[in-house]
Design a protein around this motif. Structure first.
Motif, mmCIF file in Angstrom:
data_model
loop_
_atom_site.group_PDB
_atom_site.id
_atom_site.type_symbol
_atom_site.label_atom_id
_atom_site.label_comp_id
_atom_site.label_asym_id
_atom_site.label_seq_id
_atom_site.Cartn_x
_atom_site.Cartn_y
_atom_site.Cartn_z
ATOM 1 N N HIS A 100 -44.917 -37.672 28.674
ATOM 2 C CA HIS A 100 -45.288 -37.743 30.089
ATOM 3 C C HIS A 100 -44.068 -37.942 30.991
ATOM 4 O O HIS A 100 -44.226 -38.245 32.176
ATOM 5 N N LYS A 101 -42.892 -37.785 30.405
ATOM 6 C CA LYS A 101 -41.663 -37.882 31.199
ATOM 7 C C LYS A 101 -40.607 -36.999 30.542
ATOM 8 O O LYS A 101 -40.352 -37.110 29.339
ATOM 9 N N VAL A 102 -40.005 -36.108 31.333
ATOM 10 C CA VAL A 102 -38.963 -35.213 30.832
ATOM 11 C C VAL A 102 -37.815 -35.213 31.838
ATOM 12 O O VAL A 102 -38.035 -35.027 33.036
ATOM 13 N N ALA A 103 -36.601 -35.451 31.345
ATOM 14 C CA ALA A 103 -35.422 -35.493 32.206
ATOM 15 C C ALA A 103 -34.446 -34.388 31.821
ATOM 16 O O ALA A 103 -34.388 -33.963 30.661
ATOM 17 N N THR A 135 -35.628 -36.319 36.763
ATOM 18 C CA THR A 135 -36.717 -36.668 35.856
ATOM 19 C C THR A 135 -38.050 -36.261 36.464
ATOM 20 O O THR A 135 -38.313 -36.528 37.644
ATOM 21 N N VAL A 136 -38.879 -35.601 35.660
ATOM 22 C CA VAL A 136 -40.242 -35.249 36.061
ATOM 23 C C VAL A 136 -41.203 -36.142 35.275
ATOM 24 O O VAL A 136 -41.160 -36.170 34.039
ATOM 25 N N SER A 137 -42.056 -36.867 35.998
ATOM 26 C CA SER A 137 -43.035 -37.766 35.384
ATOM 27 C C SER A 137 -44.434 -37.295 35.762
ATOM 28 O O SER A 137 -44.665 -36.880 36.910
ATOM 29 N N PHE A 138 -45.382 -37.395 34.828
ATOM 30 C CA PHE A 138 -46.709 -36.820 35.072
ATOM 31 C C PHE A 138 -47.736 -37.442 34.133
ATOM 32 O O PHE A 138 -47.399 -37.992 33.084
ATOM 33 N N ILE A 195 -39.719 -27.510 34.441
ATOM 34 C CA ILE A 195 -40.500 -28.557 33.788
ATOM 35 C C ILE A 195 -41.845 -28.570 34.501
ATOM 36 O O ILE A 195 -41.914 -28.922 35.676
ATOM 37 N N GLU A 196 -42.929 -28.187 33.794
ATOM 38 C CA GLU A 196 -44.168 -27.783 34.443
ATOM 39 C C GLU A 196 -45.392 -28.589 33.990
ATOM 40 O O GLU A 196 -45.958 -28.307 32.938
#
Length: 289
Positions: free
Chosen positions: A213-216, A227-230, A250-251
């Motif tokens: 749920h988090k990709v940097a 960082t994309v958090s979702f 990052i989708e």
């Protein structure tokens, strides 16, 4: 078509009314740009919303109430003009309503609202889909933001890494834009995955079932720069295969493309979302720089 800007002491964004697409994300103090520029030599878009489908349909169509409807990859919202709903220094909202043309390929009335809220160095991207009709509404929605990678023009993308909040991820393998039955397992060294030249040879990495749920994105010196958090149950990682494109997407997704062997109806599509009559669906993701 118009470009709108909001900002705070740390970041500034620009959003195009066409597709309510974020076109720029900059550090206010330095002017450093983090979004892909949309050069059509690689990919003409920057951060489109994917609605009412994510990915592609088997045979380019879906079945609803025993009738087939054609629809292109990722749906139509990204190519439609949104109306400005509200704007402050810290938040901006756009809206899109169904019309005679959308009803021909998507037989549901809808109101789609997209918002962008700034909080320190974070952009919160918000979606709200409302079903104003008397029937249930079935759809998918997702983000497709593209970020500069490498950050410096003289740098090599292969020196950059992805950082997941996971020790291992299993990605589905696409074939001709549809999900195959094959998967690839990636063991991550302390969460890191190198962005190798051939990482996207089979198109996007499709990572389902709440694996992360988090990709940097990480610079060569080992420091994360975005960082994309979702909360989305699945997501994609993508860059155009074979093009050496200087960006990575990052989708976060609430839906995905059909499987190669899918023969079900619109309502039966995997990861599809459903809204009862008069109800709404809301979701969001965050981009931090």
């Amino acid at each position: 078509m118009a470009l709108f800007q909001i900002g705070n002491e740390q970041i500034t964004i620009q959003v195009d009314s066409m597709g309510a697409e974020m076109k720029s994300l900059k550090k206010t103090t330095t002017g450093a740009e983090y979004m892909w520029e949309g050069n059509p030599a690689f990919w003409k878009r920057t951060s489109p919303v994917l609605f009412p489908i994510v990915g592609g349909l088997r045979n380019g169509e879906y079945i609803h109430n025993e009738k087939s409807y054609p629809m292109g990859q990722h749906g139509f919202a990204r190519d439609m003009e949104f109306k400005l709903k509200s704007q402050t220094n810290r938040e901006i909202w756009f809206s899109l309503k169904s019309n005679e043309e959308t009803l021909k390929i998507f037989p549901y009335e809808f109101l789609l609202e997209l918002g962008y809220e700034l909080s320190e160095s974070t952009v919160i991207v918000k979606w709200k889909a409302t079903n104003p009709s008397a029937q249930d509404m079935h759809f998918s929605i997702g983000g497709h933001p593209a970020f500069r990678c490498p950050l410096a023009e003289e740098a090599k993308q292969a020196d950059y890494r992805l950082l997941f909040d996971a020790s291992e991820v299993t990605a589905g393998i696409l074939r001709n834009g549809l999900m195959s039955n094959e998967t690839a397992v990636y063991s991550l060294d302390k969460g890191y995955m190198w962005i190798s030249e051939h990482l996207f040879d089979n198109d996007a990495l499709v990572i389902e079932n709440d694996q992360a749920h988090k990709v940097a994105l990480v610079k060569p010196d080992g420091s994360p720069y975005l960082t994309v958090s979702f909360d989305a149950p699945l997501f994609g990682i993508w860059s155009p295969p074979g093009k050496k494109a200087p960006f990575v997407c990052i989708e976060p997704w609430y839906g995905r493309c059909d499987a190669e062997d899918f023969t079900g109806t619109w309502e039966e599509r995997k990861w599809g979302q459903h809204i009862a009559a008069g109800e709404s669906f809301e979701a969001s993701y965050q981009i931090t720089v």
